[in-house]
Design an enzyme around this catalytic site. Structure first.
Site, PDB file in Angstrom:
ATOM      1  N   CYS A 127       5.183   0.705   6.629  1.00  0.00           N
ATOM      2  CA  CYS A 127       4.573  -0.495   5.794  1.00  0.00           C
ATOM      3  C   CYS A 127       5.512  -1.222   6.606  1.00  0.00           C
ATOM      4  O   CYS A 127       6.511  -0.987   7.309  1.00  0.00           O
ATOM      5  CB  CYS A 127       4.860  -0.294   4.153  1.00  0.00           C
ATOM      6  N   HIS A 143      15.544   0.431   4.406  1.00  0.00           N
ATOM      7  CA  HIS A 143      15.354  -0.111   5.772  1.00  0.00           C
ATOM      8  C   HIS A 143      15.535   1.205   6.738  1.00  0.00           C
ATOM      9  O   HIS A 143      16.448   1.499   8.010  1.00  0.00           O
ATOM     10  CB  HIS A 143      17.267  -0.904   5.854  1.00  0.00           C
ATOM     11  N   LYS A 161       6.686  12.410  -1.979  1.00  0.00           N
ATOM     12  CA  LYS A 161       7.033  11.458  -1.531  1.00  0.00           C
ATOM     13  C   LYS A 161       8.300  10.769  -1.739  1.00  0.00           C
ATOM     14  O   LYS A 161       8.618  10.375  -2.937  1.00  0.00           O
ATOM     15  CB  LYS A 161       5.786   9.969  -1.563  1.00  0.00           C
ATOM     16  N   HIS A 208       0.976  -1.074   0.096  1.00  0.00           N
ATOM     17  CA  HIS A 208       0.218  -0.126  -0.521  1.00  0.00           C
ATOM     18  C   HIS A 208       1.156   1.575  -0.219  1.00  0.00           C
ATOM     19  O   HIS A 208       2.109   1.120   0.532  1.00  0.00           O
ATOM     20  CB  HIS A 208      -0.935   0.145   0.938  1.00  0.00           C
ATOM     21  N   LYS A 259       7.161  -4.382  -7.818  1.00  0.00           N
ATOM     22  CA  LYS A 259       8.096  -4.298  -9.494  1.00  0.00           C
ATOM     23  C   LYS A 259       7.563  -5.679 -10.272  1.00  0.00           C
ATOM     24  O   LYS A 259       7.107  -5.671 -11.214  1.00  0.00           O
ATOM     25  CB  LYS A 259       8.822  -3.819 -10.081  1.00  0.00           C
ATOM     26  N   THR A 268       1.634   4.463  -4.581  1.00  0.00           N
ATOM     27  CA  THR A 268       2.783   4.486  -5.593  1.00  0.00           C
ATOM     28  C   THR A 268       4.219   2.872  -5.211  1.00  0.00           C
ATOM     29  O   THR A 268       4.422   2.967  -4.085  1.00  0.00           O
ATOM     30  CB  THR A 268       3.753   5.946  -5.988  1.00  0.00           C
ATOM     31  N   ARG A 269       4.682   2.655  -6.803  1.00  0.00           N
ATOM     32  CA  ARG A 269       5.528   1.409  -6.501  1.00  0.00           C
ATOM     33  C   ARG A 269       6.913   1.776  -7.110  1.00  0.00           C
ATOM     34  O   ARG A 269       6.289   2.044  -8.583  1.00  0.00           O
ATOM     35  CB  ARG A 269       5.208   0.093  -5.972  1.00  0.00           C
TER      36      ARG A 269
HETATM   37  C1  LIG Z   1       7.539   1.472   2.439  1.00  0.00           C
HETATM   38  C2  LIG Z   1       8.042   0.394   0.876  1.00  0.00           C
HETATM   39  C3  LIG Z   1       7.722   0.789  -0.003  1.00  0.00           C
HETATM   40  C4  LIG Z   1       8.069  -0.208  -1.397  1.00  0.00           C
HETATM   41  N1  LIG Z   1       8.849   0.061  -2.442  1.00  0.00           N
HETATM   42  C5  LIG Z   1       8.797   0.152  -3.137  1.00  0.00           C
HETATM   43  C6  LIG Z   1       8.941  -0.012  -4.740  1.00  0.00           C
HETATM   44  O1  LIG Z   1       9.264   1.451  -4.827  1.00  0.00           O
HETATM   45  N2  LIG Z   1       9.055  -0.708  -5.824  1.00  0.00           N
HETATM   46  C7  LIG Z   1       9.623  -2.058  -5.278  1.00  0.00           C
HETATM   47  O2  LIG Z   1       8.649  -2.916  -6.622  1.00  0.00           O
HETATM   48  N3  LIG Z   1       8.722  -2.844  -4.388  1.00  0.00           N
HETATM   49  C8  LIG Z   1       8.985  -1.910  -3.108  1.00  0.00           C
HETATM   50  N4  LIG Z   1       8.666  -2.332  -2.054  1.00  0.00           N
HETATM   51  C9  LIG Z   1       8.478  -4.035  -1.933  1.00  0.00           C
HETATM   52  C10 LIG Z   1       7.202  -3.721  -2.040  1.00  0.00           C
HETATM   53  O3  LIG Z   1       5.879  -3.665  -1.810  1.00  0.00           O
HETATM   54  C11 LIG Z   1       6.736  -5.618  -1.732  1.00  0.00           C
HETATM   55  O4  LIG Z   1       7.822  -6.824  -2.216  1.00  0.00           O
HETATM   56  C12 LIG Z   1       5.912  -6.697  -1.680  1.00  0.00           C
HETATM   57  O5  LIG Z   1       4.632  -5.469  -2.122  1.00  0.00           O
HETATM   58  C13 LIG Z   1       5.301  -7.610  -1.296  1.00  0.00           C
HETATM   59  O6  LIG Z   1       4.027  -8.455  -1.688  1.00  0.00           O
HETATM   60  P1  LIG Z   1       3.601  -9.696  -1.037  1.00  0.00           P
HETATM   61  O7  LIG Z   1       2.446 -10.166  -2.295  1.00  0.00           O
HETATM   62  O8  LIG Z   1       5.246 -10.338  -0.745  1.00  0.00           O
HETATM   63  O9  LIG Z   1       3.239  -9.261   0.469  1.00  0.00           O
HETATM   64  P2  LIG Z   1       1.493  -8.109   0.832  1.00  0.00           P
HETATM   65  O10 LIG Z   1       1.337  -7.620  -0.776  1.00  0.00           O
HETATM   66  O11 LIG Z   1       1.687  -8.082   1.608  1.00  0.00           O
HETATM   67  O12 LIG Z   1       0.532  -9.992   0.655  1.00  0.00           O
HETATM   68  C14 LIG Z   1       0.432 -11.371   2.144  1.00  0.00           C
HETATM   69  C15 LIG Z   1      -0.391 -11.119   2.076  1.00  0.00           C
HETATM   70  O13 LIG Z   1      -0.589 -12.329   2.943  1.00  0.00           O
HETATM   71  C16 LIG Z   1      -1.640 -11.754   3.657  1.00  0.00           C
HETATM   72  N5  LIG Z   1      -1.583 -13.061   4.935  1.00  0.00           N
HETATM   73  C17 LIG Z   1      -0.504 -12.835   5.779  1.00  0.00           C
HETATM   74  N6  LIG Z   1      -0.996 -13.879   6.751  1.00  0.00           N
HETATM   75  C18 LIG Z   1      -2.263 -14.361   5.887  1.00  0.00           C
HETATM   76  C19 LIG Z   1      -3.333 -15.498   6.488  1.00  0.00           C
HETATM   77  N7  LIG Z   1      -2.599 -16.065   7.665  1.00  0.00           N
HETATM   78  N8  LIG Z   1      -4.212 -15.821   5.704  1.00  0.00           N
HETATM   79  C20 LIG Z   1      -5.154 -15.360   5.070  1.00  0.00           C
HETATM   80  N9  LIG Z   1      -3.651 -14.259   4.257  1.00  0.00           N
HETATM   81  C21 LIG Z   1      -2.292 -14.060   5.286  1.00  0.00           C
HETATM   82  C22 LIG Z   1      -1.050 -10.388   4.029  1.00  0.00           C
HETATM   83  O14 LIG Z   1      -2.649 -10.394   4.290  1.00  0.00           O
HETATM   84  C23 LIG Z   1      -1.710  -9.713   2.649  1.00  0.00           C
HETATM   85  O15 LIG Z   1      -2.345  -8.701   2.489  1.00  0.00           O
HETATM   86  C24 LIG Z   1       8.129  -1.379  -1.077  1.00  0.00           C
HETATM   87  C25 LIG Z   1       8.154  -2.075   0.380  1.00  0.00           C
HETATM   88  C26 LIG Z   1       7.851  -1.193   0.821  1.00  0.00           C
HETATM   89  C27 LIG Z   1       7.315  -1.789   2.984  1.00  0.00           C
END
Ligand SMILES: Cc1cc2nc3c(=O)[nH]c(=O)nc-3n(C[C@H](O)[C@H](O)[C@H](O)COP(=O)(O)OP(=O)(O)OC[C@H]3O[C@@H](n4cnc5c(N)ncnc54)[C@H](O)[C@@H]3O)c2cc1C
Length: 378
Positions: free
Chosen positions: A310, A266, A261, A44, A343, A47-48
């Protein structure tokens, strides 16, 4: 009903996997303990960044090229804007991995790019005021994605192709038994041929033997008031990934909410329990980002207008994990984060569908093998 695939976590990676699997006729059920999308995990904040000149390792570039194609395809299919092209700047002092690594990736993969001195950067992109010795690599294909819209689009199109998306249903346990995987949630029990674990910061809940490979870390981003808005529009403000003496930072033009933004990779180095993380923003969080903005982007360093907490999920070497779980042929681990995974979500969805339906991917995934960490596991 027996499913082909159960997905645990319908965030960035899980929703993309659901869409690609459903498009291939797989019977898919994806669970998320929160809404889809939500603001509890990692996807969330409006933007990314997507940058192609990947300083982290040249072997990400083929995935990025495919990711960009798939984002464009998703945009066409869902009819909403998901990507804004601004170009990207990777900048640092010469010799630092950010500039040198991005130049290396461009050289190896023949990516168009320009190298700009700090003075040239300011002339071309007037909001930038980097240290005089800095070099910036401008790559014209970078920009930013709209994460909440993208997650919703993947989930919606997955559902349109027959996938079941269960938001607000928390998965408790999984077990592989013979030719099936059994999953228990707070509301029921489910059976499938394959399991995809894409629970972001909660991965350790499902893989206790590998808990040390998934370290959630609290991050904060803030939006600062802009003086001359014309210098922070996407047309003259490429997204950036920048190392300065205070650390490595990233930032965006004004989009979706007033202000510039910015975030620091880290942030304060706070390893956290994702269920107990402090989601409030403190003065020290803002001050770190404000100091950076005042020094290097002074036109975007007015008062803080907005902020957000986040979670990163860091692996020990900050490369992703995308692999079958050792000893569990039916279980796929998909943890693409360490602060740079969003991304890739579009191509990760396709890769997961390839691994589940064909047993292999056309990409070299050796960098993302879980086995590279054998000494870290229990
Ligand atoms: C501040 C910030 C800035 C970032 N900037 C960038 C960027 O500019 N560019 C880029 O490429 N990446 C960026 N990233 C990294 C990127 O956003 C993440 O790598 C990516 O969103 C991870 O996706 P995910 O599906 O692994 O996790 P998530 O999207 O968090 O999905 C995991 C999901 O699992 C669910 N879940 C957990 N436990 C359970 C359970 N027991 N039962 C059911 N559901 C469960 C959660 O509710 C969640 O919705 C950034 C991250 C952050 C925090």
């Amino acid at each position: 009903m027996r499913y082909d695939v159960i997905i645990v976590g319908a965030g960035a990676m899980g929703s993309a996997a659901a869409m690609h699997l459903a498009a291939r006729g797989q019977r898919v059920i994806a669970f998320d303990r929160f809404d889809v999308p939500n603001d509890h995990g990692s996807s969330h904040g409006l933007t990314r960044i997507i940058r192609i000149a990947y300083y982290e390792h040249p072997s990400y570039v083929p995935l990025l090229v495919r990711a960009a194609e798939l984002w464009a395809e998703l945009e066409r299919r869902c009819g909403e804007r998901l990507f804004v092209r601004t170009g990207s700047i990777d900048a640092s002092a010469p010799g630092d991995p950010v500039f040198e690594g991005s130049r290396r990736s461009c050289a190896i993969h023949g990516l168009p790019h320009e190298v700009l001195t700090s003075a040239e950067l300011t002339r071309r992109f007037p909001a930038y005021h980097l240290p005089p010795d800095h070099l910036g690599l401008f790559q014209p294909d970078g920009g930013f994605l709209i994460p909440e819209t993208a997650v919703a689009a993947h989930a919606r199109l997955a559902a349109a192709d027959g996938a079941t998306i269960r938001s607000g249903e928390r998965v408790l346990t999984w077990e592989e038994r013979g030719d099936r995987v059994e999953v228990k949630t707070e509301q029921g029990a489910y059976v499938a041929d394959h399991l995809v674990l894409s629970a972001g910061s909660w991965m350790a809940d499902f893989l206790p033997d590998y808990a040390g490979l998934f370290e959630p870390e609290r991050q904060v981003v803030a939006w600062f008031e802009i003086g001359d808005a014309s210098t922070f529009v996407p047309e003259c403000f490429p997204v950036f990934n920048l190392t300065v003496e205070e650390g490595r930072y990233y930032g965006f033009p004004e989009w979706g909410s007033p202000g510039f933004k910015v975030g620091r990779y880290h942030h304060l180095g706070e390893r956290v329990d994702p269920d107990a993380v402090d989601r409030g923003v403190r003065d020290v969080d803002i001050e770190i980002l404000h100091t950076f903005a005042r020094r290097y982007f002074p036109g975007g360093s007015g008062r803080a207008l907005r902020s957000s907490v986040c979670l990163f999920t860091n692996t020990p070497d900050e490369h992703f994990i995308m692999d079958r779980l050792p000893g569990h042929e039916r279980v796929h681990v998909v943890s693409a984060c360490s602060g740079h995974g969003f991304k890739f979500a579009s191509v990760v969805g396709e890769i997961v569908a390839d691994l589940v339906t064909d047993g292999s991917s056309k990409f070299d995934l050796s960098l993302f093998s879980i086995r590279r960490f054998e000494r870290h596991t229990a």
